[in-house]
Write a protein that holds these residues in place. Structure first.
Motif, short mmCIF file in Angstrom:
data_model
loop_
_atom_site.label_atom_id
_atom_site.label_comp_id
_atom_site.label_asym_id
_atom_site.label_seq_id
_atom_site.Cartn_x
_atom_site.Cartn_y
_atom_site.Cartn_z
N LYS A 81 -55.49 2.46 41.28
CA LYS A 81 -56.23 2.82 42.49
C LYS A 81 -55.24 3.37 43.52
N VAL A 82 -55.54 4.59 44.00
CA VAL A 82 -54.62 5.29 44.88
C VAL A 82 -55.35 5.72 46.15
N LEU A 83 -54.75 5.43 47.30
CA LEU A 83 -55.25 5.87 48.59
C LEU A 83 -54.32 6.95 49.12
N ILE A 84 -54.89 8.09 49.57
CA ILE A 84 -54.05 9.20 50.00
C ILE A 84 -54.49 9.70 51.37
N LEU A 101 -58.17 9.51 52.56
CA LEU A 101 -58.39 9.13 53.95
C LEU A 101 -58.74 10.38 54.76
N THR A 102 -59.73 10.30 55.61
CA THR A 102 -60.16 11.47 56.36
C THR A 102 -60.69 11.07 57.73
N ARG A 103 -60.66 12.00 58.66
CA ARG A 103 -61.29 11.76 59.96
C ARG A 103 -62.71 12.29 59.98
N MET A 112 -62.82 7.93 52.53
CA MET A 112 -62.82 6.81 53.46
C MET A 112 -62.30 7.31 54.80
N THR A 113 -62.99 7.00 55.88
CA THR A 113 -62.50 7.40 57.20
C THR A 113 -61.47 6.39 57.69
N TYR A 114 -60.71 6.81 58.69
CA TYR A 114 -59.73 5.89 59.27
C TYR A 114 -60.41 4.70 59.94
N ASP A 115 -61.59 4.90 60.49
CA ASP A 115 -62.34 3.79 61.07
C ASP A 115 -62.76 2.81 59.99
N GLU A 116 -63.16 3.33 58.83
CA GLU A 116 -63.54 2.45 57.72
C GLU A 116 -62.34 1.70 57.18
#
Length: 323
Positions: free
Chosen positions: A2-5, A36-38, A51-55
């Motif tokens: 699992k990778v978060l970018i 990760l996105t805004r 996934m947003t930064y708020d999430e």
């Protein structure tokens, strides 16, 4: 895996995501990639999660690897004071969000891969530079140093960090080559200044391959043991015992701007008769002209020592093989 970018939809992050998914599925391995996105409505491939930064602030998910690539393009606009602040903020804010997540999550990632650039070394002409080399202070160095120093705080939470200092990435779909295609196709491409400045480059395929190589060494070869992953020249000292390393993501054969110009022209079957003189570059781009005029000869010593095999060791190979 699992990778978060952060920066996953960019020129490098998107290519990395695609290659990792294809490679692992071919091997029958599971991989889940989250960008990760805004903007939660941003277009993305069907096999990528968003996934947003708020999430992220509320998320209880766990990730094996976090990649920190977000940042505005350093050569996209003239370096006004406002632009410099934007360049710094576009790197620092995402990194702070990732560190906050790492601090509070119960299951820590096994590795943080954090972006940087060979600009960390500053302007040093044709002096060979490895991960052990010192730096010259200029804006590019200060930008990279601030970004790297913040990312290294992940070691305070027992998360190993791999800093990747990227050179000029070569691929027709983006980066420097994409910007130069139109003028070169019209026959008005040419060298910059005297053309002797050294350009440290890497093909996008090798950038992706090298990052996957680094990640797999950490995850599957107990990369946390210093004696197995590194000569001591690329170890970064931190406040904890958790390891941190730096890698130059450049090809082993840097070229002069003159050679780059002739190679690109030959690949496009176009003449390269023009020259942009140094004084005009300074007039056009101001302080940012240092990226065009002043060379850096940065070598991938740590990657070579670790056994990474480059697909493209010459600029000609990189241009011809990557369609």
């Amino acid at each position: 895996m699992k990778v978060l970018i952060s920066g996953g939809s960019g020129f490098l992050g998107s290519a990395f995501s695609q290659e990792l998914i294809e490679r692992y599925r071919t091997q029958g391995k599971e991989v889940m990639i989250t960008w990760l996105t805004r903007d939660s409505n941003k277009a993305h491939p069907d096999d990528i999660n968003m996934m947003t930064y708020d999430e992220l602030k509320k998320s209880d998910m766990s990730f094996d690897v976090i990649m920190n690539l977000a940042g505005a393009g350093i050569a996209d606009a003239r370096w006004s004071d406002e632009r410099k602040e934007q360049l710094i903020a576009s790197r620092i804010k995402p990194t702070q969000s990732i560190l906050s997540f790492i601090e509070r999550t119960a299951t820590k990632p096994k590795l943080l891969v954090s972006g940087s650039a060979i600009g960390w070394y500053g302007t040093q002409g044709d002096k060979p530079l490895t991960e052990h080399s010192s730096f010259e202070t200029d804006f590019a160095h200060r930008l990279c140093e601030e970004w790297e120093s913040l990312a290294l705080k992940a070691t305070d939470y027992d998360v190993p960090v791999a800093i990747v200092r990227t050179g000029v990435v070569i691929h027709p779909e983006g980066g420097m080559v994409a910007k130069l295609l139109l003028p070169f196709k019209f026959g008005v491409g040419g060298q910059l200044g005297d053309g002797q400045q050294i350009m440290s480059w890497i093909s996008r395929d090798d950038w992706v391959g090298a990052v996957i190589f680094i990640i797999e060494q950490y995850l599957f070869s107990q990369f946390g043991h210093k004696q197995r992953v590194s000569n001591n020249d690329n170890v970064i000292e931190t406040r904890s015992d958790t390891p941190a390393f730096v890698y130059n993501l450049t090809a082993p054969n840097p070229v002069s701007n003159h050679t780059f110009t002739k190679t690109l022209g030959s690949w496009l079957h176009r003449p390269t008769l023009f020259t942009l003189p140094e004084f005009l570059l300074k007039l056009m781009f101001g302080e940012m002209s240092t990226l065009l005029i002043d060379g850096q000869k940065v070598l991938p010593q740590a990657l070579s020592d670790a056994g990474y095999a480059f697909k493209h060791v010459t600029l000609k190979q990189a241009l011809e093989d990557q369609k």
